[in-house]
Motif scaffolding. Structure first.
Motif, PDB file in Angstrom:
ATOM      1  N   CYS A   5      -0.362  -2.865   5.786  1.00 28.67           N
ATOM      2  CA  CYS A   5       0.645  -1.671   4.254  1.00 28.67           C
ATOM      3  C   CYS A   5       1.099  -2.238   3.913  1.00 28.67           C
ATOM      4  O   CYS A   5       1.692  -2.216   3.079  1.00 28.67           O
ATOM      5  CB  CYS A   5       0.521  -0.586   4.541  1.00 28.67           C
ATOM      6  SG  CYS A   5      -0.816   0.834   5.083  1.00 28.67           S
ATOM      7  N   TRP A  57      -3.913   6.739  -0.978  1.00 28.98           N
ATOM      8  CA  TRP A  57      -2.522   6.829  -1.786  1.00 28.98           C
ATOM      9  C   TRP A  57      -1.639   7.535  -2.262  1.00 28.98           C
ATOM     10  O   TRP A  57      -0.548   7.612  -1.916  1.00 28.98           O
ATOM     11  CB  TRP A  57      -3.411   5.649  -3.181  1.00 28.98           C
ATOM     12  CG  TRP A  57      -2.245   4.992  -3.598  1.00 28.98           C
ATOM     13  CD1 TRP A  57      -0.881   5.324  -4.919  1.00 28.98           C
ATOM     14  CD2 TRP A  57      -1.808   3.146  -3.505  1.00 28.98           C
ATOM     15  NE1 TRP A  57      -0.434   4.806  -4.730  1.00 28.98           N
ATOM     16  CE2 TRP A  57      -0.836   3.037  -3.956  1.00 28.98           C
ATOM     17  CE3 TRP A  57      -2.504   2.310  -2.956  1.00 28.98           C
ATOM     18  CZ2 TRP A  57       0.205   2.034  -4.497  1.00 28.98           C
ATOM     19  CZ3 TRP A  57      -1.568   1.086  -3.604  1.00 28.98           C
ATOM     20  CH2 TRP A  57      -0.676   0.953  -3.854  1.00 28.98           C
ATOM     21  N   ASP A 110       4.341  -2.308   9.052  1.00 32.90           N
ATOM     22  CA  ASP A 110       3.793  -1.394   8.335  1.00 32.90           C
ATOM     23  C   ASP A 110       5.462  -1.025   7.044  1.00 32.90           C
ATOM     24  O   ASP A 110       6.424  -1.043   7.828  1.00 32.90           O
ATOM     25  CB  ASP A 110       3.671   0.564   8.247  1.00 32.90           C
ATOM     26  CG  ASP A 110       3.133   1.755   7.209  1.00 32.90           C
ATOM     27  OD1 ASP A 110       3.758   1.007   6.170  1.00 32.90           O
ATOM     28  OD2 ASP A 110       2.201   2.674   6.922  1.00 32.90           O
ATOM     29  N   ARG A 145       0.787   9.284   0.352  1.00 29.09           N
ATOM     30  CA  ARG A 145       2.733   8.828   0.275  1.00 29.09           C
ATOM     31  C   ARG A 145       2.841   8.513  -0.566  1.00 29.09           C
ATOM     32  O   ARG A 145       4.594   8.224  -0.827  1.00 29.09           O
ATOM     33  CB  ARG A 145       2.134   7.485   1.023  1.00 29.09           C
ATOM     34  CG  ARG A 145       3.315   6.501   1.017  1.00 29.09           C
ATOM     35  CD  ARG A 145       3.270   5.241   1.904  1.00 29.09           C
ATOM     36  NE  ARG A 145       2.991   5.153   3.570  1.00 29.09           N
ATOM     37  CZ  ARG A 145       2.617   4.232   4.311  1.00 29.09           C
ATOM     38  NH1 ARG A 145       2.777   2.892   3.764  1.00 29.09           N
ATOM     39  NH2 ARG A 145       2.302   5.183   5.690  1.00 29.09           N
ATOM     40  N   SER A 196      -3.600  10.070   4.459  1.00 34.09           N
ATOM     41  CA  SER A 196      -5.130   8.626   4.327  1.00 34.09           C
ATOM     42  C   SER A 196      -5.057   8.327   3.159  1.00 34.09           C
ATOM     43  O   SER A 196      -5.754   7.499   3.238  1.00 34.09           O
ATOM     44  CB  SER A 196      -5.839   9.378   5.197  1.00 34.09           C
ATOM     45  OG  SER A 196      -6.282  10.181   4.208  1.00 34.09           O
ATOM     46  N   LYS A 250      -6.142   4.701   2.582  1.00 33.31           N
ATOM     47  CA  LYS A 250      -5.080   3.438   4.129  1.00 33.31           C
ATOM     48  C   LYS A 250      -5.832   2.031   4.682  1.00 33.31           C
ATOM     49  O   LYS A 250      -6.448   1.894   5.355  1.00 33.31           O
ATOM     50  CB  LYS A 250      -4.113   4.588   4.434  1.00 33.31           C
ATOM     51  CG  LYS A 250      -3.271   3.745   5.656  1.00 33.31           C
ATOM     52  CD  LYS A 250      -2.126   4.657   6.174  1.00 33.31           C
ATOM     53  CE  LYS A 250      -1.059   3.836   6.609  1.00 33.31           C
ATOM     54  NZ  LYS A 250      -0.666   5.091   8.149  1.00 33.31           N
ATOM     55  N   TRP A 283       0.650  -0.994   0.179  1.00 30.49           N
ATOM     56  CA  TRP A 283      -0.002  -0.268   0.380  1.00 30.49           C
ATOM     57  C   TRP A 283       0.635   1.439   0.554  1.00 30.49           C
ATOM     58  O   TRP A 283       1.543   0.704   0.546  1.00 30.49           O
ATOM     59  CB  TRP A 283      -0.308  -0.360   1.167  1.00 30.49           C
ATOM     60  CG  TRP A 283      -1.922   1.413   1.007  1.00 30.49           C
ATOM     61  CD1 TRP A 283      -3.141   1.033   0.634  1.00 30.49           C
ATOM     62  CD2 TRP A 283      -1.977   2.188   1.920  1.00 30.49           C
ATOM     63  NE1 TRP A 283      -3.905   2.407   0.703  1.00 30.49           N
ATOM     64  CE2 TRP A 283      -3.053   3.442   1.495  1.00 30.49           C
ATOM     65  CE3 TRP A 283      -0.486   3.145   2.210  1.00 30.49           C
ATOM     66  CZ2 TRP A 283      -3.216   4.238   2.060  1.00 30.49           C
ATOM     67  CZ3 TRP A 283      -1.036   4.227   2.113  1.00 30.49           C
ATOM     68  CH2 TRP A 283      -1.837   5.471   2.120  1.00 30.49           C
ATOM     69  N   GLY A 284       0.515   1.610  -0.862  1.00 30.91           N
ATOM     70  CA  GLY A 284       1.369   3.921  -0.776  1.00 30.91           C
ATOM     71  C   GLY A 284       2.517   3.304  -1.720  1.00 30.91           C
ATOM     72  O   GLY A 284       3.746   4.230  -1.911  1.00 30.91           O
TER      73      GLY A 284
END
Length: 782
Positions: A771, A596, A585, A599, A594, A752, A547-548
């Motif tokens: 994440c 995508w 994470d 980040r 909060s 997130k 994630w991100g």
């Protein structure tokens, strides 16, 4: 002389004794006092044992003393000698040799003898392998074959196979481990492993390794940035020419027969001529953008194969400058632009001259290394050929000056002209007004007219002089079909210019699912039922993303990893190719982000697409775990906020089949209602997938059981389908273990730690995830 005297009585006694002895001797030789004749009888003269050995007996009948000759070590006799009748047990040991053995036992009884021939077969030689056929995927792996043998054997790979295969024989010689390296060739490869044994025994294992998958140019262009292209190849016709040095010596642009192009960048110079069809192995490459060209970089020229007879035909695609500026020609495409000329014919190509058609302008992109950089531009009007690039803005890349050889006509655009501020416009069904500017470099009088039969479209004013403007007005429209009109502006001695007017009827409703991509990001195949049921269903799974992070990893796992640490920033992580392992994470010092983009700085989706948010998901998905449980049987109406607006939320009716289907009417009892059917199909643990089907409804649509719901789908003439494979996710702790493939799925949302969740055939709902895991992505239109 002495006189000897004989005793008569003594001589008589001696004579009587001799006579008696003779009588006794003669009497002892009479026939009726002889010994019996010797006898010997053996009940068998042959004896056969199994290879494993055993016991048998010899029955001896005789009136004599008897004895056997000395047997070999593999034979044992219970008795080797004896008197008169006897039963002798013969024992043979197992024959562990392959040759049969034989020995003749001889029993001697007095002057008689008998023979028993003893035989025993040898081992039956065995040498076999299982299985006899092994297949490896393109990325290699390890397989084991079992060996059944009682002979001595040696393994031998076919010629050249030791360059990609390694074999290891187990200590007990009952198995062979075969390890295949990744296939970096351009095609499937095959080898044999032969076990050569003594006793003329042998067996063979056939080994086949998949070749790289063929990726279309369209699929390559759709890959996310930095996506790897290992174990794939692309076919295309070379349309670029690096001899003009307006592109790098190490660059090549290829095109398919349907108007798609891709740029390939190699680590060294190539000498492939334009017009050559090539197969290019893309091992080591990744998708990037170089000078405005969608590119697969870091390739090896050794992986280029020229096809002797081309099957792809490419002619330059005819495009106008307006179409190019509107993005209607993909970068790299070889185009032909007709009726254009260079605006300033005093310039050289190195001045980045501008092409124009009297209205639109398109600059050239000429490299400092171009061989024609110092030549004057073509002075006349005509057709020009080149590749399109989008480096900061749309430009044309010439291959060499031969691309301008058709610019032989008289120039057209040095004279006075008319120019409209807009060349086409679409009105909605409500009609409206459109101001249009006219530009001209003279004070000549112009006139604007509307095509015949278009009384619904009027102009004010309809005439003027010099630069000016007029207003196009259209009436409201209640028809079902689109209608058009043409506004033509004329002036004496000048070329006319036109404006196309379109008016659309009441907008047609769109399917909510139509905004969702039909493929997982980075997938080699779109998610269709045909592909999900085929042998290459894993090619629908796509790449996996933490994630991100805009960096994708294949379902087989990351090639390299790095442990999360404080030195890794969110910005750096977007350029790193390693999977960042963690227990949570992957970003050690996360901020307050909060969504995508907070980040990653951007989405990994193609242009015009983004990641879905929670409301996007709710429009096509159950609102909670209990609503998404397939085993439910109770119909229910709930409130769901499907639009970002104040007031009372929309309502949704849920109806359950109770097994593997759920039906939902979203925006229930409104004119915008639509029906969704959720189905779990495929095989759990293999190719399981969620199929969502949408049909349109209205404020009168209602049902209270699965049978009635299914009838509506059967009657529908239009529907939209999206398929979501249960592709699992990569473990955050190692980046290599694929968790729950074919049994569950997590698809990241923009928010997130939130995702679209599929749990085998049990339920579907929005859920949370950490994440550090890497999941597939499904993009949605902006």
């Amino acid at each position: 002389m002495k006189k000897t005297n004989y005793n008569t009585k003594s001589w008589f006694c001696l004579l009587s004794a001799l006579t008696l002895l003779l009588v006794i001797t003669v009497t002892g030789c009479k026939d009726d006092d002889k010994s019996p004749d010797p006898t010997l009888e053996i009940q068998k003269n042959t004896m056969s044992f199994l290879q494993t050995g055993g016991n048998d007996v010899i029955e001896i009948t005789t009136n004599q003393n008897w004895s056997f000759n000395t047997p070999p070590t593999w034979l044992t006799l219970s008795e080797t000698s004896g008197k008169k009748d006897a039963t002798v047990t013969v024992t043979a040991t197992e024959n562990k040799d392959y040759a049969p053995r034989e020995f003749t036992l001889i029993v001697t009884a007095g002057s008689l003898s008998g023979r028993v021939v003893v035989s025993q077969p040898g081992l039956d030689p065995v040498l076999s392998v299982n299985p006899k056929n092994i297949g490896f995927e393109v990325d290699g792996g390890t397989e084991t074959v079992s060996v059944t043998s009682n002979v001595t054997w040696t393994p031998q790979l076919s010629d050249g196979a030791d360059s990609w295969l390694t074999i290891t024989v187990s200590e007990d010689k009952t198995g062979i481990t075969i390890t295949s390296a990744p296939n970096t060739t351009a095609e499937q490869r095959e080898a044999t492993l032969t076990l050569e044994g003594n006793q003329e025994k042998s067996d063979v294992v056939t080994i086949i390794q998949d070749g790289p998958a063929n990726m279309t140019i369209t699929a390559l262009r759709a890959l996310a940035a930095n996506s790897k292209t290992d174990y794939t190849y692309v076919t295309g016709l070379v349309t670029s020419d690096n001899t003009g040095k307006n592109i790098g010596d190490n660059q090549m642009i290829i095109q398919d027969g349907t108007g798609n192009a891709i740029t390939l960048q190699f680590t060294e110079e190539h000498n492939i001529a334009p017009g050559t069809q090539v197969d290019v192995l893309l091992n080591g490459g990744s998708r990037t953008t170089v000078n405005g060209l969608t590119t697969i970089n870091n390739l090896k020229t050794a992986n280029i194969t020229s096809v002797p007879t081309a099957t792809i035909t490419v002619n330059p695609t005819v495009k106008t400058i307006a179409e190019i500026l509107a993005g209607e020609a993909g970068d790299g495409l070889l185009v032909k632009i007709e009726n254009v000329e260079f605006k300033d014919i005093t310039q050289t190509y190195g001045n980045q001259p501008i092409l124009w058609n009297g209205t639109e302008e398109l600059p050239l992109a000429v490299a400092a290394t171009a061989t024609f950089r110092e030549q004057k531009v073509a002075a006349k009007n005509g057709a020009i050929i080149g590749h399109i690039t989008n480096a900061e803005s749309w430009k044309l890349v010439l291959r060499n000056t031969e691309d301008t050889e058709n610019m032989t006509n008289d120039r057209l655009y040095d004279k006075s002209r008319l120019k409209l501020s807009i060349v086409s416009y679409a009105f909605g069904n409500q009609g409206g007004k459109l101001p249009v500017d006219i530009t001209t470099d003279t004070d000549i009088t112009w006139t604007a007219t509307v095509s015949a039969g278009a009384a619904w479209c009027t102009l004010q004013p309809a005439t003027g002089s010099g630069s000016g403007s007029f207003i196009v007005t259209t009436e409201a429209y209640s028809g079902d079909n689109e209608r058009t009109a043409t506004v033509t502006v004329t002036a004496p001695d000048l070329d006319p210019v036109t404006l196309e007017i379109i008016q659309t009827p009441t907008a047609k409703r769109e399917f909510v699912l139509s905004r969702w991509s039909n493929s997982n990001l980075g997938a080699k195949l779109p998610a269709t039922e045909e592909n999900m049921s085929g042998p290459d269903y894993k090619d629908t799974w796509g790449m996996y993303y933490q994630w991100g992070r805009n960096v994708g990893f294949p379902h087989s796992g990351a090639e390299t990893t790095i442990a999360a640490n404080e030195s890794i920033t969110a910005e750096q992580a977007q350029e790193m190719t390693e999977f960042i392992t963690s227990n949570g994470d992957w970003l050690t010092n996360p901020g307050s982000e909060s969504v995508w983009n907070d980040r990653a700085g951007s989405y990994p989706c193609p242009s015009g697409y983004r990641l879905p948010n929670q409301m996007d998901l709710l429009r096509i998905y159950p609102s909670s775990e209990d609503k998404g449980t397939f085993s439910n049987s109770q119909s229910v109406v709930v409130y769901e906020r499907l639009e970002d607006r104040p007031g009372v939320p929309d309502r949704t009716l849920y109806v359950y089949e109770g097994n593997s289907k759920i039906y939902a009417i979203k925006k229930f009892e409104t004119a915008d209602a639509y029906i969704l059917r959720f189905e779990m199909l495929g095989e759990v643990g293999k190719n399981l997938y969620l199929k969502i089907t949408e049909i349109l409804a209205d404020e009168n649509t209602v049902f209270d059981n699965a049978t009635d719901a299914e009838a509506l789908f059967a009657e529908a003439t239009e529907s939209e389908v999206r398929i979501f494979p249960a592709a699992g996710m990569l473990n955050m702790s190692d980046g290599a273990t694929l968790l729950a493939p074919g049994a569950a799925a997590w698809y990241w949302l923009d928010k997130k730690m939130r995702c679209m969740y599929i749990l085998n055939t049990t339920r579907i709902n929005e859920a949370g995830a950490i994440c550090g895991y890497a999941t597939p992505l499904r993009c949605i239109m902006e």
